[in-house]
Design a protein around this motif. Structure first.
Motif, PDB file in Angstrom:
ATOM      1  N   MET A   1       0.826  -1.184   0.000  1.00 23.42           N
ATOM      2  CA  MET A   1       0.000   0.000   0.000  1.00 23.42           C
ATOM      3  C   MET A   1       0.870   1.246   0.000  1.00 23.42           C
ATOM      4  SD  MET A   1      -3.233  -0.568  -0.276  1.00 23.42           S
ATOM      5  CE  MET A   1      -3.893   0.985   0.250  1.00 23.42           C
ATOM      6  N   HIS A   2       1.976   1.178   0.725  1.00 24.00           N
ATOM      7  CA  HIS A   2       2.857   2.349   0.739  1.00 24.00           C
ATOM      8  C   HIS A   2       3.407   2.635  -0.651  1.00 24.00           C
ATOM      9  CE1 HIS A   2       2.698   2.803   5.055  1.00 24.00           C
ATOM     10  NE2 HIS A   2       2.972   1.518   5.201  1.00 24.00           N
ATOM     11  N   ARG A   3       3.778   1.582  -1.336  1.00 19.86           N
ATOM     12  CA  ARG A   3       4.305   1.761  -2.690  1.00 19.86           C
ATOM     13  C   ARG A   3       3.219   2.280  -3.630  1.00 19.86           C
ATOM     14  NH1 ARG A   3       8.590  -0.095  -6.040  1.00 19.86           N
ATOM     15  NH2 ARG A   3       8.363   1.224  -7.855  1.00 19.86           N
ATOM     16  N   ALA A   4       1.993   1.812  -3.470  1.00 22.87           N
ATOM     17  CA  ALA A   4       0.884   2.308  -4.288  1.00 22.87           C
ATOM     18  C   ALA A   4       0.697   3.804  -4.059  1.00 22.87           C
ATOM     19  CB  ALA A   4      -0.402   1.541  -3.963  1.00 22.87           C
ATOM     20  N   LYS A   5       0.790   4.229  -2.812  1.00 18.44           N
ATOM     21  CA  LYS A   5       0.670   5.663  -2.490  1.00 18.44           C
ATOM     22  C   LYS A   5       1.801   6.457  -3.136  1.00 18.44           C
ATOM     23  CE  LYS A   5      -1.661   4.835   1.873  1.00 18.44           C
ATOM     24  NZ  LYS A   5      -1.539   4.782   3.335  1.00 18.44           N
ATOM     25  N   GLN A   6       3.007   5.911  -3.085  1.00 20.36           N
ATOM     26  CA  GLN A   6       4.153   6.587  -3.706  1.00 20.36           C
ATOM     27  C   GLN A   6       3.954   6.737  -5.211  1.00 20.36           C
ATOM     28  OE1 GLN A   6       7.383   4.031  -2.519  1.00 20.36           O
ATOM     29  NE2 GLN A   6       7.941   5.354  -0.795  1.00 20.36           N
ATOM     30  N   GLU A   7       3.460   5.688  -5.836  1.00 20.56           N
ATOM     31  CA  GLU A   7       3.242   5.732  -7.279  1.00 20.56           C
ATOM     32  C   GLU A   7       2.166   6.757  -7.637  1.00 20.56           C
ATOM     33  OE1 GLU A   7       5.207   4.470  -9.466  1.00 20.56           O
ATOM     34  OE2 GLU A   7       6.355   3.331  -7.997  1.00 20.56           O
ATOM     35  N   LEU A   8       1.138   6.831  -6.839  1.00 22.30           N
ATOM     36  CA  LEU A   8       0.090   7.821  -7.086  1.00 22.30           C
ATOM     37  C   LEU A   8       0.644   9.236  -6.935  1.00 22.30           C
ATOM     38  CD1 LEU A   8      -2.845   8.249  -7.856  1.00 22.30           C
ATOM     39  CD2 LEU A   8      -3.413   8.212  -5.419  1.00 22.30           C
TER      40      LEU A   8
ATOM     41  N   ILE B   1      -3.010   1.632  -9.051  1.00 24.79           N
ATOM     42  CA  ILE B   1      -4.195   0.771  -9.072  1.00 24.79           C
ATOM     43  C   ILE B   1      -3.786  -0.696  -8.950  1.00 24.79           C
ATOM     44  CG2 ILE B   1      -6.083  -0.068 -10.532  1.00 24.79           C
ATOM     45  CD1 ILE B   1      -6.252   2.864 -11.649  1.00 24.79           C
ATOM     46  N   ILE B   2      -2.792  -1.098  -9.718  1.00 22.48           N
ATOM     47  CA  ILE B   2      -2.329  -2.492  -9.675  1.00 22.48           C
ATOM     48  C   ILE B   2      -1.779  -2.838  -8.293  1.00 22.48           C
ATOM     49  CG2 ILE B   2      -0.585  -4.107 -10.555  1.00 22.48           C
ATOM     50  CD1 ILE B   2      -0.914  -2.663 -13.284  1.00 22.48           C
TER      51      ILE B   2
ATOM     52  N   ALA C   1      -1.939  -5.544  -2.979  1.00 22.61           N
ATOM     53  CA  ALA C   1      -1.891  -5.480  -1.515  1.00 22.61           C
ATOM     54  C   ALA C   1      -3.089  -6.207  -0.904  1.00 22.61           C
ATOM     55  CB  ALA C   1      -1.850  -4.027  -1.045  1.00 22.61           C
ATOM     56  N   VAL C   2      -4.264  -5.992  -1.460  1.00 20.68           N
ATOM     57  CA  VAL C   2      -5.467  -6.646  -0.940  1.00 20.68           C
ATOM     58  C   VAL C   2      -5.405  -8.145  -1.192  1.00 20.68           C
ATOM     59  CG1 VAL C   2      -7.980  -6.862  -1.188  1.00 20.68           C
ATOM     60  CG2 VAL C   2      -6.919  -4.595  -1.125  1.00 20.68           C
ATOM     61  N   GLU C   3      -5.058  -8.539  -2.402  1.00 20.06           N
ATOM     62  CA  GLU C   3      -4.984  -9.967  -2.707  1.00 20.06           C
ATOM     63  C   GLU C   3      -3.913 -10.663  -1.874  1.00 20.06           C
ATOM     64  OE1 GLU C   3      -6.201 -10.947  -7.070  1.00 20.06           O
ATOM     65  OE2 GLU C   3      -4.950  -9.136  -7.101  1.00 20.06           O
TER      66      GLU C   3
ATOM     67  N   SER D   1      -8.089  10.559  -9.954  1.00 19.49           N
ATOM     68  CA  SER D   1      -9.233  10.225  -9.100  1.00 19.49           C
ATOM     69  C   SER D   1      -9.455   8.702  -9.055  1.00 19.49           C
ATOM     70  CB  SER D   1     -10.501  10.929  -9.585  1.00 19.49           C
ATOM     71  OG  SER D   1     -10.812  10.546 -10.910  1.00 19.49           O
ATOM     72  N   ASP D   2      -9.176   7.996 -10.160  1.00 18.15           N
ATOM     73  CA  ASP D   2      -9.287   6.532 -10.171  1.00 18.15           C
ATOM     74  C   ASP D   2      -8.255   5.908  -9.229  1.00 18.15           C
ATOM     75  OD1 ASP D   2     -11.332   6.358 -12.189  1.00 18.15           O
ATOM     76  OD2 ASP D   2      -9.787   6.807 -13.687  1.00 18.15           O
ATOM     77  N   GLY D   3      -7.061   6.444  -9.253  1.00 14.77           N
ATOM     78  CA  GLY D   3      -6.010   5.939  -8.371  1.00 14.77           C
ATOM     79  C   GLY D   3      -6.333   6.198  -6.913  1.00 14.77           C
ATOM     80  N   LYS D   4      -6.827   7.395  -6.617  1.00 19.72           N
ATOM     81  CA  LYS D   4      -7.200   7.717  -5.233  1.00 19.72           C
ATOM     82  C   LYS D   4      -8.329   6.814  -4.757  1.00 19.72           C
ATOM     83  CE  LYS D   4      -5.778  12.539  -5.178  1.00 19.72           C
ATOM     84  NZ  LYS D   4      -6.210  13.945  -5.108  1.00 19.72           N
ATOM     85  N   LEU D   5      -9.298   6.581  -5.628  1.00 20.61           N
ATOM     86  CA  LEU D   5     -10.406   5.700  -5.261  1.00 20.61           C
ATOM     87  C   LEU D   5      -9.903   4.282  -5.010  1.00 20.61           C
ATOM     88  CD1 LEU D   5     -13.385   5.172  -4.752  1.00 20.61           C
ATOM     89  CD2 LEU D   5     -13.678   4.871  -7.230  1.00 20.61           C
ATOM     90  N   SER D   6      -8.994   3.798  -5.836  1.00 22.96           N
ATOM     91  CA  SER D   6      -8.445   2.451  -5.635  1.00 22.96           C
ATOM     92  C   SER D   6      -7.734   2.343  -4.289  1.00 22.96           C
ATOM     93  CB  SER D   6      -7.483   2.086  -6.765  1.00 22.96           C
ATOM     94  OG  SER D   6      -8.201   1.829  -7.942  1.00 22.96           O
ATOM     95  N   LEU D   7      -6.983   3.362  -3.928  1.00 20.44           N
ATOM     96  CA  LEU D   7      -6.303   3.339  -2.634  1.00 20.44           C
ATOM     97  C   LEU D   7      -7.306   3.362  -1.484  1.00 20.44           C
ATOM     98  CD1 LEU D   7      -3.290   5.724  -3.279  1.00 20.44           C
ATOM     99  CD2 LEU D   7      -3.211   3.271  -2.892  1.00 20.44           C
ATOM    100  N   THR D   8      -8.343   4.140  -1.621  1.00 19.66           N
ATOM    101  CA  THR D   8      -9.379   4.202  -0.583  1.00 19.66           C
ATOM    102  C   THR D   8     -10.087   2.867  -0.455  1.00 19.66           C
ATOM    103  OG1 THR D   8      -9.705   6.569  -0.951  1.00 19.66           O
ATOM    104  CG2 THR D   8     -11.498   5.391   0.130  1.00 19.66           C
ATOM    105  N   LEU D   9     -10.450   2.270  -1.590  1.00 23.74           N
ATOM    106  CA  LEU D   9     -11.116   0.962  -1.571  1.00 23.74           C
ATOM    107  C   LEU D   9     -10.201  -0.107  -0.978  1.00 23.74           C
ATOM    108  CD1 LEU D   9     -12.868   1.123  -5.049  1.00 23.74           C
ATOM    109  CD2 LEU D   9     -13.968   1.328  -2.825  1.00 23.74           C
ATOM    110  N   ALA D  10      -8.931  -0.078  -1.358  1.00 26.48           N
ATOM    111  CA  ALA D  10      -7.976  -1.059  -0.835  1.00 26.48           C
ATOM    112  C   ALA D  10      -7.812  -0.905   0.673  1.00 26.48           C
ATOM    113  CB  ALA D  10      -6.626  -0.910  -1.537  1.00 26.48           C
TER     114      ALA D  10
END
Length: 170
Positions: A1-8, A17-18, A23-25, A127-136
């Motif tokens: 999740m931290h890496r996803a935030k960095q990428e965003l 998004i990936i 992270a969830v899976e 906004s898609d990336g932010k939503l993915s992070l929120t959902l995750a």
């Protein structure tokens, strides 16, 4: 999740998004195998668990089976009982209460990942990336709540066993 935030933050929405989905899976697989090992670990049976996990093809199926395994109830019932953990995700995505939580996460979160991984779509907005992070984040919080419930159930079982020793034990 931290890496996803960095990428965003670096404006790589596709990778964010990936990584949030990974992270969830990863957390789902970790909990499945963790509790299988706690319940009954042998090296012979571990191969069967791998087959069981990979045999659950869809995310929706995995969410339901994991929820039943950890909590004894399906994903939607557990999610409804812990709806507060999902509130930020539901608010951010304009959740329709007629949709099951399981289908909601499948459609709003994992389908976005599938569009990238399986169909090569890469035109997503921040906004898609932010939503993915929120959902995750919401899903991981819910998975952690499932884990905590399973821990509490195990603790209760051990407490009862200590209070009621087997017949003939002194």
């Amino acid at each position: 999740m931290h890496r996803a935030k960095q990428e965003l933050e670096s404006k790589d929405v596709t990778l964010a998004i990936i990584l949030s989905a990974v992270a969830v899976e990863g957390q789902m697989a970790y909990l499945f195998f963790k509790w299988k090992k706690i319940d009954n670990f042998t090296f012979d049976i571990a191969k069967q668990w791998e087959k069981d996990w990979t045999g659950m093809r869809s995310i929706a199926n995995r969410l339901d089976k994991l929820s039943r395994f950890l909590t004894g109830i399906n994903f939607d019932t557990f999610a409804q009982s812990r709806k507060a953990l999902l509130q930020s995700a539901l608010d951010a995505s304009h959740y329709d209460s007629a949709t099951s939580f399981r289908d909601f996460f499948q459609e709003q979160f994992f389908e976005r990942r599938n569009k990238i991984v399986h169909y090569g779509e890469i035109d997503f907005q921040e906004s898609d990336g932010k939503l993915s992070l929120t959902l995750a984040s919401s899903l991981i919080g819910l998975l952690n709540a499932m884990d905590q419930q399973r821990i509490a159930k195990m603790d209760e079982k051990h407490r009862k066993a200590l209070e009621s020793p087997p017949m003939g034990a002194s």
